[in-house]
Design a protein around this motif. Sequence first.
Motif, mmCIF file in Angstrom:
data_model
loop_
_atom_site.group_PDB
_atom_site.id
_atom_site.type_symbol
_atom_site.label_atom_id
_atom_site.label_comp_id
_atom_site.label_asym_id
_atom_site.label_seq_id
_atom_site.Cartn_x
_atom_site.Cartn_y
_atom_site.Cartn_z
ATOM 1 N N UNK A 196 14.008 43.616 -29.667
ATOM 2 C CA UNK A 196 12.791 42.965 -29.200
ATOM 3 C C UNK A 196 12.811 42.971 -27.670
ATOM 4 N N UNK A 197 11.638 43.000 -27.063
ATOM 5 C CA UNK A 197 11.592 43.055 -25.595
ATOM 6 C C UNK A 197 12.297 41.853 -24.946
ATOM 7 N N UNK A 198 12.112 40.664 -25.502
ATOM 8 C CA UNK A 198 12.686 39.475 -24.849
ATOM 9 C C UNK A 198 14.195 39.360 -25.068
ATOM 10 N N UNK A 201 16.476 40.485 -22.112
ATOM 11 C CA UNK A 201 16.148 40.046 -20.744
ATOM 12 C C UNK A 201 17.274 39.263 -20.081
ATOM 13 N N UNK B 136 9.895 33.683 -28.138
ATOM 14 C CA UNK B 136 10.187 35.024 -27.637
ATOM 15 C C UNK B 136 10.513 34.980 -26.141
ATOM 16 N N UNK B 137 11.403 34.060 -25.795
ATOM 17 C CA UNK B 137 11.824 33.898 -24.397
ATOM 18 C C UNK B 137 13.323 34.105 -24.302
ATOM 19 N N UNK B 138 13.816 34.621 -23.161
ATOM 20 C CA UNK B 138 15.264 34.692 -22.976
ATOM 21 C C UNK B 138 15.855 33.289 -22.925
ATOM 22 N N UNK B 167 22.191 35.734 -16.164
ATOM 23 C CA UNK B 167 20.917 35.520 -15.489
ATOM 24 C C UNK B 167 19.771 36.003 -16.369
ATOM 25 N N UNK B 168 18.602 35.431 -16.129
ATOM 26 C CA UNK B 168 17.428 35.761 -16.937
ATOM 27 C C UNK B 168 16.167 35.478 -16.133
ATOM 28 N N UNK B 169 15.123 36.258 -16.388
ATOM 29 C CA UNK B 169 13.859 36.002 -15.700
ATOM 30 C C UNK B 169 13.116 34.822 -16.326
#
Lengths: 339, 258
Positions: A196-198, A201, B136-138, B167-169
Amino acid sequence: MRASLRFAEGPLRGPGRGGWPMTMLVFLETHDGELTKGGLGVLSKAATLGGEVAGAVLGSGVRDAGARAGAFGASTVYVVEDDALAAPLPQPRVDALEAVVAESGAENVFFAASVLAADVAAGLAARLGAGLNWDLTDVRVEGGELVGVRPALGDTVLVDVGWSSTPRLGLVRSGTFDPVEAGGSAEVRDVAVTFQDFSTQATLVDHLQEESSGPSIEDADVIVAGGRGLGGPEGFTLCEELASALGGAVAATRAVVDAGWYPYSAQVGQTGKTVSPKLYIALGISGAIQHKVGMQGSGTIVAINKDPNAPIFDFADLGVVGDLAQIAPKLTELLRARQ
Amino acid sequence: MKIAVCVKQVPDATVHKRLDPSTHRLDRSGEGALNPTDLNAVEEALRLRDAHGGEVAILSLGPERAMDSLRKALAMGADRAVLVSDAAAAGSDLVATSHALATALGREEPDLVLFGQQSSDADGAVLWAAVADRLRRPMVSQVAELTIEGGTLTGKRQTEFGYDVISAPLPAVVAVSDAINEPRYPSLKGIMGAKSKPQETVSLADAGIEADRVGEAGSKTTVRAVAPPPAKSDQVKLEDDGSAAEKIVEYLAEKRLI
Ligand SMILES: Cc1cc2nc3c(=O)[nH]c(=O)nc-3n(C[C@H](O)[C@H](O)[C@H](O)COP(=O)(O)OP(=O)(O)OC[C@H]3O[C@@H](n4cnc5c(N)ncnc54)[C@H](O)[C@@H]3O)c2cc1C
Ligand SMILES: Nc1ncnc2c1ncn2[C@@H]1O[C@H](COP(=O)(O)O)[C@@H](O)[C@H]1O
């Protein structure tokens, strides 16, 4: 022995049709290219339950390590190899495990608790809409159903837990099951995954390994452990003096290690060391489960804490409600006078 | 920067925690308090807001009286509180709670969602990972040091093998460890001011949460039986009256440990 038990039960049933035997998929964490003890322990336990046992190994360059899970009871090992899995980060592992669950049709997915595994398990629960029971200290099959045992509310009750849908996810308290090497080999199957894209990250930018210093707490007969109740790094002087009067070593909780009061090498608990001295004296330690799992095997536990409701009093042999700053120096003095 | 902090009301430390024998749910009738390690998450949010500007919203799923505990976060300095409360949400497990919180957070669209280390009643230390997957977040958990710079966060956390720096955005989800800071005590002014800060209690319908995905209907775990743990015998507990050190020495001598 376990293999014949497994195959004697006949062909596997598909998900949702209920009834044991079923496939138990175990998440096998790796570190430095080796399978960790926790995952192998859960695998060994799974092999006693009478169903099909599989392992999931997710990483980069972990295929050979994965194959070794056969000796601990896995008949199949699913391997996902990808650079995105090189760092010990949970989210890409949720994607990979989702693919393995689909491929294997496993009705049960179990994990040995670790910082990484807990995040993978909970992420997978959300992804699959699956039930997750955590902190399990036992698992059994009863009347064809899987039952987990979970000490709750600071281990003051024992709860039998279950699941109302499949897959069933379970997170086993760290150190619960020991690996049992019984021989045997596993079929290794590669599984492909799209991330998945997230999920990719978050990135690992550094890993810091603190070198150990001072006498090891692992072989000490007496340990004096300090927690946040010491008030600051200087509070450890009290621990050191008491330890020296008893000929023991000094240990610490994660809270004070994370705060930089004492080195990581002295940390006891889930993410630190497991110790079992004859005597464990806890100064200003609340007694959180993650600390307890590292020291509950001690012969005698003495706790000094000013909060009468601190959980540590539930499992200390001698609990003293009081101010450690008053009691510890006096105790050191009395012990020195006896020598 | 918009920060949302997920917090929970738990039984106060002085309350004897028990499971209701008929429902097998935690008896929440006694005194409640803000979950201790959530104070660290609130504190971190306040520090970040003070450094980067923006607002701190407190979010919780729980019974109506949980607002009493959320007010402590407002007294510490948070800007507003949102409590999702509905009889149909009682008994929510991890999948159900994470669905409810993620839906509520989806409407808030925060740059950063903060969690505490673990709830003192459920002891899961897992909720954030489920919420992050739904959003759907880091996500980075167990963070003992956190910095944010130019839309990127960096967190340091302890694992079984030492420390990882990750680290993550933004937007992202972070769970903090209880060693990350020393939570402030609310000032008298803060306590007085909290009363007039926005405090919203919303139903599932208001929050856009489907009722059949929370509460017992939306939960996938069950409690089958509850039993007392094996009794630990010979436990001694005493209160220091000035002679505790002598009593400890006597005890150790009796056990032949010294
Ligand atoms: C995944 C995970 C892994 C973890 N791994 C570990 C681990 O390996 N090891 C570990 O220890 N923890 C671990 N933890 C953290 C654990 O949950 C607790 O947060 C931690 O153990 C608390 O440390 P503490 O007892 O020093 O601090 P606190 O919980 O803050 O307790 C301090 C105690 O000191 C008492 N006190 C204060 N002043 C005095 C005084 N003057 N005299 C007497 N008593 C006083 C207080 O009443 C309080 O009970 C982990 C947590 C998670 C989620
Ligand atoms: N009902 C809830 N509402 C909002 N946040 C919660 C709730 N339960 C737990 N949390 C948050 O999730 C963290 C971990 O909880 P747990 O996984 O239950 O140990 C807590 O420290 C809180 O920050």
